[in-house]
Structure formats: C-alpha cells, structure tokens
Write a protein that holds these residues in place. Structure first.
Motif, short mmCIF file in Angstrom:
data_model
loop_
_atom_site.label_atom_id
_atom_site.label_comp_id
_atom_site.label_asym_id
_atom_site.label_seq_id
_atom_site.Cartn_x
_atom_site.Cartn_y
_atom_site.Cartn_z
N UNK A 187 15.31 1.82 -72.07
CA UNK A 187 14.89 0.58 -72.73
C UNK A 187 15.23 0.75 -74.21
N UNK A 188 15.89 -0.25 -74.76
CA UNK A 188 16.33 -0.15 -76.14
C UNK A 188 15.95 -1.38 -76.93
N UNK A 189 15.34 -1.17 -78.08
CA UNK A 189 15.03 -2.25 -79.02
C UNK A 189 16.27 -2.49 -79.88
N UNK A 190 16.80 -3.71 -79.82
CA UNK A 190 17.91 -4.08 -80.69
C UNK A 190 17.43 -4.98 -81.83
N UNK A 191 16.41 -5.79 -81.54
CA UNK A 191 15.92 -6.76 -82.52
C UNK A 191 16.66 -8.07 -82.42
N UNK A 192 16.02 -9.11 -82.92
CA UNK A 192 16.60 -10.46 -82.84
C UNK A 192 17.88 -10.57 -83.67
N UNK A 193 17.96 -9.80 -84.75
CA UNK A 193 19.15 -9.87 -85.60
C UNK A 193 20.42 -9.52 -84.82
N UNK B 107 25.82 2.82 -81.67
CA UNK B 107 27.00 3.04 -82.50
C UNK B 107 27.76 1.74 -82.77
N UNK B 108 27.87 0.91 -81.76
CA UNK B 108 28.66 -0.31 -81.90
C UNK B 108 27.93 -1.42 -82.66
N UNK B 109 26.61 -1.32 -82.76
CA UNK B 109 25.82 -2.38 -83.42
C UNK B 109 25.23 -1.95 -84.76
N UNK B 110 25.42 -0.71 -85.15
CA UNK B 110 24.76 -0.20 -86.36
C UNK B 110 25.22 -0.88 -87.64
N UNK B 111 26.37 -1.54 -87.63
CA UNK B 111 26.81 -2.25 -88.83
C UNK B 111 25.96 -3.50 -89.09
N UNK B 112 25.32 -4.01 -88.05
CA UNK B 112 24.43 -5.17 -88.21
C UNK B 112 23.04 -4.72 -88.62
N UNK B 113 22.53 -3.68 -87.93
CA UNK B 113 21.19 -3.17 -88.23
C UNK B 113 21.06 -1.74 -87.71
N UNK C 235 29.20 5.71 -59.66
CA UNK C 235 28.32 5.46 -60.80
C UNK C 235 28.28 3.96 -61.00
N UNK C 236 27.08 3.43 -61.14
CA UNK C 236 26.91 2.01 -61.40
C UNK C 236 25.97 1.87 -62.59
N UNK C 237 26.47 1.25 -63.66
CA UNK C 237 25.64 1.04 -64.85
C UNK C 237 25.56 -0.45 -65.11
N UNK C 238 24.34 -0.93 -65.28
CA UNK C 238 24.10 -2.34 -65.60
C UNK C 238 23.31 -2.42 -66.89
N UNK C 239 23.71 -3.33 -67.76
CA UNK C 239 23.00 -3.54 -69.03
C UNK C 239 22.63 -5.01 -69.12
N UNK C 240 21.35 -5.25 -69.34
CA UNK C 240 20.86 -6.64 -69.41
C UNK C 240 20.00 -6.84 -70.65
N UNK C 241 20.12 -8.01 -71.24
CA UNK C 241 19.19 -8.43 -72.29
C UNK C 241 17.97 -8.94 -71.55
N UNK C 242 16.77 -8.37 -71.82
CA UNK C 242 15.63 -8.86 -71.06
C UNK C 242 14.59 -9.59 -71.89
N UNK C 243 14.72 -9.62 -73.19
CA UNK C 243 13.93 -10.53 -74.02
C UNK C 243 14.66 -10.69 -75.36
N UNK C 244 14.02 -11.28 -76.35
CA UNK C 244 14.68 -11.58 -77.62
C UNK C 244 15.00 -10.35 -78.45
N UNK C 245 14.47 -9.20 -78.05
CA UNK C 245 14.66 -8.00 -78.88
C UNK C 245 15.14 -6.76 -78.12
N UNK C 246 15.09 -6.77 -76.77
CA UNK C 246 15.32 -5.56 -75.99
C UNK C 246 16.41 -5.72 -74.95
N UNK D 129 20.85 -12.00 -81.42
CA UNK D 129 21.32 -13.35 -81.74
C UNK D 129 22.84 -13.45 -81.81
N UNK D 130 23.53 -12.35 -81.95
CA UNK D 130 24.99 -12.34 -82.00
C UNK D 130 25.64 -12.36 -80.62
N UNK D 131 24.88 -12.13 -79.56
CA UNK D 131 25.44 -12.09 -78.21
C UNK D 131 25.77 -13.50 -77.73
#
Length: 159
Positions: free
Chosen positions: A34-40, A130-136, A87-98, A43-45
């Motif tokens: 589980x990863x916190x990305x934040x709305x900032x 790594x790929x999102x650190x330029x935003x936050x 190997x099966x990897x799935x990534x989902x946005x599950x709320x406004x921040x995670x 919102x870019x997705x």
C-alpha cells in the motif's frame, strides 16, 4: 513445540536450508504493498496511468517488479534460485491518495515464493516512487505484507 529458525546451523552459523528431500508441489504467494502518493500525484493520472518523461509509471513499475522477482535469490542471501512459472503484478488507484500493488508469483518447486512476491511488490512501489518524485517526495510506502501463500507445509491468508 517451539519453532526454530531454519537458516541457522548447528554452530550458530548461517546456512541455506537443504530442500533436496522436499516434494515438488505447485506453490503460489501473493504480496501487497500500500502506497501513499497524495492527491498532488494522483491528480495527474489519466485513464488509470501517468505518463512521465521516464515513461508510463504503472507499466514501468510492473516490469521492474517482475525483474525483481527473478533476481530475489541474488539479493537475499538464503533464498534459493527458482524457476519461476509466472508473475502477475496489478497496480490500482484505490482512493484519492493511495495505490495498491499486488504481486503474485507461482512455481512448481520444493520451496515457496513468499520472498519473491514480497520483493516484486517492494520494487514496484520503489519504482513508482522514483518515477513520481519530481512531483512530490511526500510519498510513503506504508505497508508491504504477504497476503496469501499456498502449496507448502502451511497455507496462509492474511487479507
């Protein structure tokens, strides 16, 4: 009966467990991050993906996670090299921040793939960072855990 550590030899030295006498069985493990990305960042997705100058974030993280699964035995000293079936990897946005990352690994072998699943979920999360650190840089990898395992001595399900 008290459980004992399996990777410690008779003289208290490290050892790799001998799996030679174990039976080959179908084994599968799933780990979740589980990863916190934040709305900032979220919102870019667009259409469940974010394309940056480095490429598509989730697709790149999935490839990195698969590579990590294959290299687990090179990075964790007591892990056996394994012939991975899938190997099966799935990534989902599950709320406004995670986001949630699920990594499932399967083999037919003598030892489990828990560490491989955990490694895949971890490296996929680090790749997103790594790929999102330029935003936050306020992102947080909040949780990485084994959620399911089957095919060995004991099956587990941790939801």
């Amino acid at each position: 009966m008290e459980k004992e550590f399996t990777h410690i030899g008779e003289k208290n030295t490290p050892k790799m467990v001998n799996v030679g006498d174990k039976k080959i069985t179908k084994r599968k493990a799933t780990a979740k991050s589980i990863m916190f990305l934040g709305t900032e960042i979220i919102s870019h997705f667009e259409n469940k993906e974010l394309t940056t100058k480095k490429g598509p974030v989730f697709q790149t993280a999935i490839v990195a996670g698969i590579q990590a699964v294959k290299k687990t035995s090179e990075l964790i000293p007591m892990c056996h090299p394994l012939l991975i079936n899938g190997v099966d990897i799935a990534i989902e946005i599950f709320d406004k921040e995670h986001i949630e990352i699920l990594c499932s690994v399967s083999i037919e072998g003598k030892t489990g793939v828990e560490m491989e699943a955990l490694m895949g979920a971890n490296i996929a999360a680090l790749t997103v960072y790594d790929m999102c650190k330029s935003i936050s840089q306020k992102m947080i990898i909040k949780e990485v855990k084994l959620v399911k395992k089957s095919g060995g001595k004991s099956d587990i399900k941790n939801g």
